[in-house]
Design an enzyme around this catalytic site. Sequence first.
Site, mmCIF file in Angstrom:
data_model
loop_
_atom_site.group_PDB
_atom_site.id
_atom_site.type_symbol
_atom_site.label_atom_id
_atom_site.label_comp_id
_atom_site.label_asym_id
_atom_site.label_seq_id
_atom_site.Cartn_x
_atom_site.Cartn_y
_atom_site.Cartn_z
ATOM 1 N N LYS A 175 -2.873 2.770 9.723
ATOM 2 C CA LYS A 175 -2.022 2.474 8.551
ATOM 3 C C LYS A 175 -1.465 1.054 8.642
ATOM 4 C CE LYS A 175 1.319 3.918 5.210
ATOM 5 N NZ LYS A 175 2.176 4.912 4.614
ATOM 6 N N GLU A 222 0.592 -2.832 -2.188
ATOM 7 C CA GLU A 222 -0.419 -1.990 -2.829
ATOM 8 C C GLU A 222 -1.046 -2.626 -4.062
ATOM 9 O OE1 GLU A 222 0.588 2.188 -2.803
ATOM 10 O OE2 GLU A 222 -0.900 2.599 -4.334
ATOM 11 N N LYS A 257 7.619 1.636 2.518
ATOM 12 C CA LYS A 257 7.967 2.171 1.201
ATOM 13 C C LYS A 257 9.186 3.071 1.331
ATOM 14 C CE LYS A 257 3.486 2.463 -1.177
ATOM 15 N NZ LYS A 257 2.474 3.397 -1.697
ATOM 16 N N HIS A 259 -2.076 15.327 -6.577
ATOM 17 C CA HIS A 259 -0.859 15.385 -7.408
ATOM 18 C C HIS A 259 -1.071 16.317 -8.588
ATOM 19 C CE1 HIS A 259 0.385 11.201 -5.748
ATOM 20 N NE2 HIS A 259 0.814 12.177 -4.989
ATOM 21 N N GLU A 261 -3.370 14.360 6.030
ATOM 22 C CA GLU A 261 -3.276 12.888 6.045
ATOM 23 C C GLU A 261 -4.002 12.337 7.277
ATOM 24 O OE1 GLU A 261 -2.132 11.310 3.485
ATOM 25 O OE2 GLU A 261 -0.864 12.783 2.471
ATOM 26 N N ASN A 272 -4.709 6.406 -0.705
ATOM 27 C CA ASN A 272 -4.494 7.469 -1.696
ATOM 28 C C ASN A 272 -5.720 8.363 -1.893
ATOM 29 O OD1 ASN A 272 -1.906 6.556 -2.140
ATOM 30 N ND2 ASN A 272 -2.551 5.094 -3.703
ATOM 31 N N HIS A 280 -5.389 11.819 -3.471
ATOM 32 C CA HIS A 280 -4.008 11.979 -3.938
ATOM 33 C C HIS A 280 -3.889 12.143 -5.453
ATOM 34 C CE1 HIS A 280 -3.070 11.102 0.166
ATOM 35 N NE2 HIS A 280 -1.773 11.113 -0.047
ATOM 36 N N HIS A 301 1.943 19.312 -0.653
ATOM 37 C CA HIS A 301 1.247 18.040 -0.834
ATOM 38 C C HIS A 301 -0.038 17.924 0.008
ATOM 39 C CE1 HIS A 301 0.800 13.754 -1.508
ATOM 40 N NE2 HIS A 301 0.737 13.570 -0.208
ATOM 41 N N ARG A 356 22.828 -5.343 0.296
ATOM 42 C CA ARG A 356 21.537 -6.061 0.245
ATOM 43 C C ARG A 356 20.683 -5.882 1.500
ATOM 44 N NH1 ARG A 356 24.904 -10.139 -1.876
ATOM 45 N NH2 ARG A 356 24.804 -10.169 -4.136
ATOM 46 N N ARG A 374 -4.347 -1.299 0.029
ATOM 47 C CA ARG A 374 -3.488 -0.152 0.363
ATOM 48 C C ARG A 374 -3.827 1.085 -0.464
ATOM 49 N NH1 ARG A 374 2.900 -0.273 2.035
ATOM 50 N NH2 ARG A 374 3.088 1.950 2.369
HETATM 51 P P1 NAD Z 1 10.223 16.999 4.622
HETATM 52 O O1 NAD Z 1 10.912 15.761 4.978
HETATM 53 O O2 NAD Z 1 10.799 17.826 3.511
HETATM 54 O O3 NAD Z 1 10.085 17.899 5.934
HETATM 55 C C1 NAD Z 1 9.458 19.156 5.820
HETATM 56 C C2 NAD Z 1 10.346 20.271 6.388
HETATM 57 O O4 NAD Z 1 10.354 20.198 7.806
HETATM 58 C C3 NAD Z 1 11.800 20.180 5.951
HETATM 59 O O5 NAD Z 1 12.282 21.466 5.750
HETATM 60 C C4 NAD Z 1 12.466 19.536 7.171
HETATM 61 O O6 NAD Z 1 13.836 19.811 7.262
HETATM 62 C C5 NAD Z 1 11.696 20.159 8.288
HETATM 63 N N1 NAD Z 1 11.652 19.414 9.542
HETATM 64 C C6 NAD Z 1 11.510 18.085 9.725
HETATM 65 N N2 NAD Z 1 11.343 17.796 11.000
HETATM 66 C C7 NAD Z 1 11.420 18.958 11.681
HETATM 67 C C8 NAD Z 1 11.282 19.311 13.042
HETATM 68 N N3 NAD Z 1 10.974 18.419 13.976
HETATM 69 N N4 NAD Z 1 11.430 20.611 13.385
HETATM 70 C C9 NAD Z 1 11.674 21.553 12.427
HETATM 71 N N5 NAD Z 1 11.761 21.290 11.125
HETATM 72 C C10 NAD Z 1 11.629 20.002 10.750
HETATM 73 O O7 NAD Z 1 8.684 16.730 4.212
HETATM 74 P P2 NAD Z 1 7.600 15.680 4.750
HETATM 75 O O8 NAD Z 1 6.297 16.302 4.448
HETATM 76 O O9 NAD Z 1 7.896 15.208 6.097
HETATM 77 O O10 NAD Z 1 7.795 14.433 3.768
HETATM 78 C C11 NAD Z 1 7.592 14.526 2.383
HETATM 79 C C12 NAD Z 1 8.270 13.348 1.712
HETATM 80 O O11 NAD Z 1 7.729 12.143 2.251
HETATM 81 C C13 NAD Z 1 8.078 13.305 0.211
HETATM 82 O O12 NAD Z 1 9.308 13.024 -0.410
HETATM 83 C C14 NAD Z 1 7.097 12.147 0.018
HETATM 84 O O13 NAD Z 1 7.286 11.484 -1.216
HETATM 85 C C15 NAD Z 1 7.457 11.247 1.180
HETATM 86 N N6 NAD Z 1 6.354 10.362 1.597
HETATM 87 C C16 NAD Z 1 6.614 9.025 1.634
HETATM 88 C C17 NAD Z 1 5.624 8.144 2.018
HETATM 89 C C18 NAD Z 1 5.927 6.685 2.125
HETATM 90 O O14 NAD Z 1 4.989 5.887 2.307
HETATM 91 N N7 NAD Z 1 7.185 6.284 2.040
HETATM 92 C C19 NAD Z 1 4.347 8.616 2.377
HETATM 93 C C20 NAD Z 1 4.127 9.996 2.355
HETATM 94 C C21 NAD Z 1 5.145 10.866 1.956
HETATM 95 N N1 GLY Z 2 1.289 7.047 1.504
HETATM 96 C C1 GLY Z 2 0.630 5.949 0.896
HETATM 97 C C2 GLY Z 2 1.216 4.608 1.233
HETATM 98 O O1 GLY Z 2 2.042 4.485 2.095
HETATM 99 O O2 GLY Z 2 0.841 3.665 0.625
#
Ligand code: NAD
Ligand code: GLY
Length: 350
Positions: free
Chosen positions: A221, A231, A138, A246, A179, A239, A242, A258, A116, A235
Amino acid sequence: MDTEVIESAIVGKIVIGWNSLGDLRGWVDELSPFKVGVLTNDVVAKFWLDAVLQSLDGDISLFLVRDGEDAKSIETAIEIWSKMIKNGFTRKSLLIGLGGGVITDLAGFVASTYMRGILLILIPTTLMAQVDAAIGGKTGVNFIGKNIIGTFYPPNVVLIDPQTLQTLPREEYLNGLAEVAKYGIIMDRNFFEYLEENARAVLAQDKDIVTNIVKRCVMLKVQVVEEDLRESDKRRILNLGHTIGHGIESASNYRIKHGFAVSVGIVVCCLIAEKLLGFRETDRVIGLLETLGLPTRHNLDPKRIMEAIKVDKKAWYGRQVMILPERIGSVRIMEVPEDLILEALTEVAN
Ligand code: NAD
Ligand code: GLY
């Protein structure tokens, strides 16, 4: 440059500073956990795991997952939960998520559900994760669709060290810049101008400029999330671009990243806003995005993108509600007729 600490009851404590990774031990000690685990992937581990392990001592459990979006799955979560049980993790234990958005989303999900909810520190290492994914609570894994299973779970600490971006592939850095530009357009005209003035230094990954932009985006943010964690209204402005983005990602079979898809999506929203809100700054937005090395047009069939948008929207609201700029620094949430979207998608098709 000083390390900045943002304290918020809603989003947790956020620490931002060049070299702040070196302070990890102090933040861990403050939480006085019973056991500590680090979740990361093999790519990030190669560059940054030693630095993390050096600042911790004692018996650290390592949860190493494969690189890529596929790791954000319920199966991976089960593997981590199982290992936590085997290693005697209790409710007073700490999970540290070290990596990009995939790892921070997965770590948040695992930490929020194990017994939990246990202690959680996120160390985001992509620009996307530092300015977006790790901020705002999130968490989630993909299940049938993207982010279908998840929770809202603010970490105890988010430790952001922009130095980690130095090992990031160029494409991933640019991906995060979409972003960054978004924050200027939706809510901070001065920041948009700052990006225009410093675009060259942003692209050169100048230490002070990168640290500044990360700090500013995080503050923006936090401001939004504090008003609307779940959201229900405000919030949604995060987007911008987005919905179209998407659609573009999906129509390209995820060949287009993305951030790049969102960049084109932002331009499409500007064109729609010209018609619905008399927006007059599309050229300026395109100018900044292009200077930052981001695409503003696509090579896809506009009708295919439209179909993908409709599938996405059916699952959520069933209406085409979009974030549209009225001027740089201010947006409105509006319902948009389909024909206007198709027209704008056609205008930015090569
Ligand atoms: P990712 O986590 O896949 O990282 C991109 C690439 O960079 C990967 O290959 C990773 O291994 C590599 N990497 C990471 N840090 C590194 C570093 N310092 N040096 C070298 N390589 C490195 O992609 P991302 O764009 O960071 O994140 C995408 C994900 O985030 C998606 O799943 C998306 O849904 C999620 N996301 C979540 C939220 C949220 O509010 N929770 C918001 C935006 C995106
Ligand atoms: N990336 C959009 C949010 O965090 O709400």
